[in-house]
Motif scaffolding. Structure first.
Motif, PDB file in Angstrom:
ATOM      1  N   THR A   1       0.950  -1.601  -0.015  1.00  7.86           N
ATOM      2  CA  THR A   1       0.050   0.010   0.171  1.00  7.86           C
ATOM      3  C   THR A   1       0.966   1.566  -0.100  1.00  7.86           C
ATOM      4  OG1 THR A   1      -2.130  -0.619   1.401  1.00  7.86           O
ATOM      5  CG2 THR A   1      -1.750   1.536   1.357  1.00  7.86           C
ATOM      6  N   ILE A   2       0.786   2.250  -0.766  1.00  6.30           N
ATOM      7  CA  ILE A   2       1.511   3.200  -0.867  1.00  6.30           C
ATOM      8  C   ILE A   2       0.941   4.551  -0.318  1.00  6.30           C
ATOM      9  CG2 ILE A   2       2.421   5.044  -2.331  1.00  6.30           C
ATOM     10  CD1 ILE A   2       3.309   2.815  -4.335  1.00  6.30           C
ATOM     11  N   PHE A   3       0.964   5.357   0.460  1.00  8.35           N
ATOM     12  CA  PHE A   3       0.728   6.642   1.037  1.00  8.35           C
ATOM     13  C   PHE A   3       1.244   7.472   0.344  1.00  8.35           C
ATOM     14  CE2 PHE A   3      -1.617   3.575   4.218  1.00  8.35           C
ATOM     15  CZ  PHE A   3      -0.311   2.851   4.314  1.00  8.35           C
ATOM     16  N   ASP A   4       0.089   8.713   0.754  1.00 13.12           N
ATOM     17  CA  ASP A   4       0.991   9.899   0.128  1.00 13.12           C
ATOM     18  C   ASP A   4       1.467  10.692   1.249  1.00 13.12           C
ATOM     19  OD1 ASP A   4      -0.306  10.786   1.704  1.00 13.12           O
ATOM     20  OD2 ASP A   4      -2.585  12.113   0.552  1.00 13.12           O
TER      21      ASP A   4
ATOM     22  N   GLU B   1      -1.157   7.450 -13.453  1.00 16.39           N
ATOM     23  CA  GLU B   1      -1.465   9.254 -12.957  1.00 16.39           C
ATOM     24  C   GLU B   1      -1.358  10.304 -11.716  1.00 16.39           C
ATOM     25  OE1 GLU B   1      -0.710   9.955 -16.574  1.00 16.39           O
ATOM     26  OE2 GLU B   1      -0.413  11.279 -14.780  1.00 16.39           O
ATOM     27  N   ILE B   2      -1.825   8.800 -10.622  1.00 19.49           N
ATOM     28  CA  ILE B   2      -2.154   9.209  -8.729  1.00 19.49           C
ATOM     29  C   ILE B   2      -0.583   8.958  -8.506  1.00 19.49           C
ATOM     30  CG2 ILE B   2      -2.919   7.987  -7.172  1.00 19.49           C
ATOM     31  CD1 ILE B   2      -5.722   7.405  -8.118  1.00 19.49           C
ATOM     32  N   ALA B   3       0.033   8.002  -8.918  1.00 20.10           N
ATOM     33  CA  ALA B   3       0.855   8.184  -8.448  1.00 20.10           C
ATOM     34  C   ALA B   3       1.691   9.325  -9.156  1.00 20.10           C
ATOM     35  CB  ALA B   3       1.734   6.970  -8.737  1.00 20.10           C
TER      36      ALA B   3
ATOM     37  N   LYS C   1       5.139   9.730  -6.197  1.00 19.03           N
ATOM     38  CA  LYS C   1       5.089   7.820  -6.780  1.00 19.03           C
ATOM     39  C   LYS C   1       5.752   7.465  -7.472  1.00 19.03           C
ATOM     40  CE  LYS C   1       4.559   9.034  -2.226  1.00 19.03           C
ATOM     41  NZ  LYS C   1       4.896   8.735  -0.702  1.00 19.03           N
ATOM     42  N   VAL C   2       5.882   7.481  -8.378  1.00 19.00           N
ATOM     43  CA  VAL C   2       6.248   6.482  -9.707  1.00 19.00           C
ATOM     44  C   VAL C   2       7.455   5.729  -8.984  1.00 19.00           C
ATOM     45  CG1 VAL C   2       6.814   6.388 -11.934  1.00 19.00           C
ATOM     46  CG2 VAL C   2       5.282   7.999 -11.279  1.00 19.00           C
TER      47      VAL C   2
END
Length: 263
Positions: free
Chosen positions: A225-228, A247-249, A254-255
């Motif tokens: 899980t990746i968080f901002d 696009e969110i990453a 967060k790419v």
């Protein structure tokens, strides 16, 4: 051509006064440019309160000293937002893992090679395949896709492009220069004008990097899980990565974290 370890610790000499004004504590890397943007002056205080020298004000980096015109080249880091931003990103390069475009972990970086005569640009990386490797090989700049915080992303065929000597980097640069001149001439032949370097390079490089990341990640599955930056969930574990997820990453920086955590 210098390694970063040959720069750290050098006395900093003001040639106008003929005095030592400090020593090089560390360097600050601009990952997007692939260059050292600032030299941190060792003054015995915490780094966020330190003084820095923009590399554009560095006159030379020799075997025994780094030279500047005078002490006006030294600035408080607190007065340079760009330097603080780079410092907080903490791009070290040295000691980071090497990941190919298609996701193979193939070793790590030992040190960086810098062309001190070309705005302290990074021209190559020391490559260590494993701890049993007796000879250090070098990844040339044109094989590097991304300088990340935790890894360096390289072209898939990087092993066939490795160099054996630092001197070979200079030859590689000469070849790249000839190629660039040829390509610029070709453009001029087509429309009668030569585009400015700033018009054709940064956007093209950024677009290439984004395209390579997008192609590599498309269809893969996030393995964590990746968080901002505020701790909010951006991408849940086991999410299939498509253009929307990419696009969110991308919009949240967060790419690279996605590149490191997928299958």
């Amino acid at each position: 051509m210098k390694k970063s370890k040959e720069i750290v610790g050098l006395p900093i000499i003001s040639i106008s006064d003929g005095i030592e004004v400090g020593k090089v504590k560390t360097v600050i890397i601009n990952a997007e440019k692939g260059a050292i943007d600032y030299v941190v002056v060792d003054s015995g205080i915490q780094i966020l309160s330190a003084k820095v020298i923009p590399t554009e004000y560095v006159l030379g980096i020799g075997e025994y000293a780094l030279t500047i015109e005078n002490e006006d080249a030294i600035n408080d880091i607190s007065k340079i937002p760009a330097a603080i931003d780079l410092l907080q990103k903490n791009i070290q390069v040295k000691g980071t893992k090497v990941l190919t475009k298609k996701g193979r972990l193939i070793g790590e970086i030992g040190d960086i090679y810098i062309n001190e005569e070309d705005n302290c640009s990074i021209v190559g990386l020391e490559y260590i395949a494993d701890i049993t490797q007796k000879s250090i090989r070098i990844i040339p700049r044109d094989s590097i896709i991304t300088f990340g915080k935790n890894l360096v992303v390289v072209k898939e065929d990087v092993e066939s492009r490795l160099l054996d000597r630092a001197a070979d980097l200079a030859l590689d640069e000469d070849v790249d220069s000839e190629k660039k001149n040829f390509e610029t001439s070709a453009v001029a032949d087509i429309d009668g004008s030569v585009p400015a370097e700033d018009d054709i390079q940064p956007d093209a490089v950024a677009d290439m990097m984004e395209t390579k990341h997008r192609e590599y990640l498309n269809g893969k599955v996030a393995t964590k899980t990746i968080f901002d930056n505020d701790g909010n969930t951006l991408i849940e574990e086991n999410t299939v990565i498509d253009d929307v997820i990419f696009e969110i990453a991308k919009s949240n920086g967060k790419v690279i974290e996605l590149v490191m955590n997928n299958r």
